[in-house]
Scaffold this motif. Structure first.
Motif, short mmCIF file in Angstrom:
data_model
loop_
_atom_site.label_atom_id
_atom_site.label_comp_id
_atom_site.label_asym_id
_atom_site.label_seq_id
_atom_site.Cartn_x
_atom_site.Cartn_y
_atom_site.Cartn_z
N ARG A 161 0.84 -1.21 0.00
CA ARG A 161 0.00 0.00 0.00
C ARG A 161 0.87 1.26 0.00
NH1 ARG A 161 -3.20 -3.29 3.40
NH2 ARG A 161 -2.34 -2.38 5.31
N LEU A 162 1.99 1.22 0.72
CA LEU A 162 2.91 2.35 0.67
C LEU A 162 3.45 2.53 -0.74
CD1 LEU A 162 5.22 2.07 3.83
CD2 LEU A 162 3.71 3.97 3.26
N ALA A 163 3.80 1.43 -1.38
CA ALA A 163 4.37 1.50 -2.73
C ALA A 163 3.35 2.00 -3.74
CB ALA A 163 4.87 0.12 -3.15
N ALA A 164 2.06 1.85 -3.44
CA ALA A 164 1.01 2.24 -4.38
C ALA A 164 0.61 3.70 -4.27
CB ALA A 164 -0.22 1.35 -4.16
N ASP A 165 1.22 4.45 -3.35
CA ASP A 165 0.83 5.84 -3.13
C ASP A 165 1.16 6.76 -4.29
OD1 ASP A 165 -0.36 5.41 -0.75
OD2 ASP A 165 1.23 6.23 0.50
N GLY A 166 2.06 6.34 -5.16
CA GLY A 166 2.41 7.16 -6.31
C GLY A 166 3.82 7.72 -6.22
N GLU A 194 8.81 -10.09 -1.74
CA GLU A 194 7.37 -10.22 -1.97
C GLU A 194 6.85 -9.14 -2.91
OE1 GLU A 194 3.62 -12.11 -1.39
OE2 GLU A 194 5.70 -12.73 -1.06
N LEU A 195 7.44 -7.95 -2.83
CA LEU A 195 6.97 -6.85 -3.67
C LEU A 195 7.60 -6.86 -5.07
CD1 LEU A 195 5.76 -5.88 -0.99
CD2 LEU A 195 6.36 -3.56 -1.66
N GLY A 196 8.50 -7.79 -5.29
CA GLY A 196 9.09 -7.91 -6.62
C GLY A 196 9.81 -6.63 -7.03
N GLY A 197 9.49 -6.12 -8.21
CA GLY A 197 10.17 -4.95 -8.75
C GLY A 197 9.69 -3.63 -8.20
N LEU A 198 8.85 -3.65 -7.16
CA LEU A 198 8.32 -2.41 -6.59
C LEU A 198 9.20 -1.85 -5.48
CD1 LEU A 198 4.52 -3.29 -6.30
CD2 LEU A 198 5.63 -1.91 -8.07
N ALA A 199 10.17 -2.62 -5.00
CA ALA A 199 10.93 -2.20 -3.81
C ALA A 199 12.41 -2.55 -3.96
CB ALA A 199 10.37 -2.85 -2.55
N VAL A 200 13.24 -1.75 -3.29
CA VAL A 200 14.68 -1.99 -3.21
C VAL A 200 15.10 -1.87 -1.75
CG1 VAL A 200 16.96 -1.08 -3.81
CG2 VAL A 200 15.18 -1.18 -5.54
N LEU A 201 16.03 -2.72 -1.32
CA LEU A 201 16.53 -2.70 0.04
C LEU A 201 17.81 -1.88 0.13
CD1 LEU A 201 16.54 -3.67 2.98
CD2 LEU A 201 17.65 -5.78 2.20
N VAL A 202 17.81 -0.87 1.01
CA VAL A 202 18.99 -0.02 1.25
C VAL A 202 19.33 -0.13 2.74
CG1 VAL A 202 19.90 2.33 1.25
CG2 VAL A 202 18.42 1.56 -0.63
#
Length: 207
Positions: free
Chosen positions: A14-19, A44-52
């Motif tokens: 849901r955070l990733a979907a905010d735009g 789980e989020l696939g290409g929507l997230a990166v870990l820093v």
């Protein structure tokens, strides 16, 4: 992922979907399972997230030696907290052309490695994990305001300490050295981190 993991992934999605670009922080004491949780969320989020990871901002061993802080490696003043905050600000900046490159920490080398993580402009969610995301002291105080949401990972203290000892042994310390280090440095840091758990948006109790 179990049911609780799925619920956490849905919350992150849901955070990733905010735009706009969002940054999710995962905080907690050493050995609580922050890195594992962060990696699972990103997977789980696939290409929507990166870990820093915050650990990329460890000061190098030579600098810790120069400062006389090698025996406290992992304490708040053994990181470049201002550099970490500056990176988070870049990641939040919609005018940053990207990609942004972030450091990581190599546990085998026990050293940070620059330019290890690429964050393309189009990635909507950055997940960052580390001990001191909730501190309000010194340069760490700037970090909380740069994070859209922070989760605090709570783990059984006995299991956490046992896992920490095993991790130190796995990466080269003798068991006696590992036990002394965890009982001293790691647990001092854990007590400090625990004081700030109320600043988190969510407390996740690891089963």
């Amino acid at each position: 992922m179990d049911t609780s993991d799925i619920a956490l992934a849905d919350r992150a999605r849901r955070l990733a979907a905010d735009g706009d670009r969002r940054i999710l922080g995962i905080a907690g004491p050493p050995g609580a399972g922050k890195s594992t949780m962060a990696a699972r969320i990103v997977d789980e989020l696939g290409g929507l997230a990166v870990l820093v990871p915050m650990d990329g901002f460890h000061l190098a061993g030579a600098e810790l030696e120069r400062l006389g802080r090698s025996g406290r490696k992992g304490a708040p003043d053994t990181f470049d907290a201002s550099g970490y905050a500056a990176l988070l600000a870049r990641l939040r900046n919609p005018r940053e052309p990207g990609p942004v490159y972030a450091p990581a920490f190599d546990r085998a080398l026990e050293e940070p490695v620059a330019g290890s993580v690429c964050v393309p402009r189009e990635i909507p969610l950055v997940v960052t994990e580390g001990n001191y995301l909730l501190l309000d002291e010194g340069p760490w105080a700037a970090v909380r305001g740069l994070l859209d949401e922070v989760w605090f990972v709570d783990a059984d203290p006995r299991e956490r300490v046992s896992g920490l000892v095993e991790r130190h042994v796995r990466f080269g310390k003798s068991r006696a050295h590992a036990e002394r280090w965890v009982a001293g440095s790691d647990e001092r840091n854990a007590r400090l981190i625990e004081r700030y758990r109320d600043r988190a948006d969510l407390v996740v109790r690891r089963q």
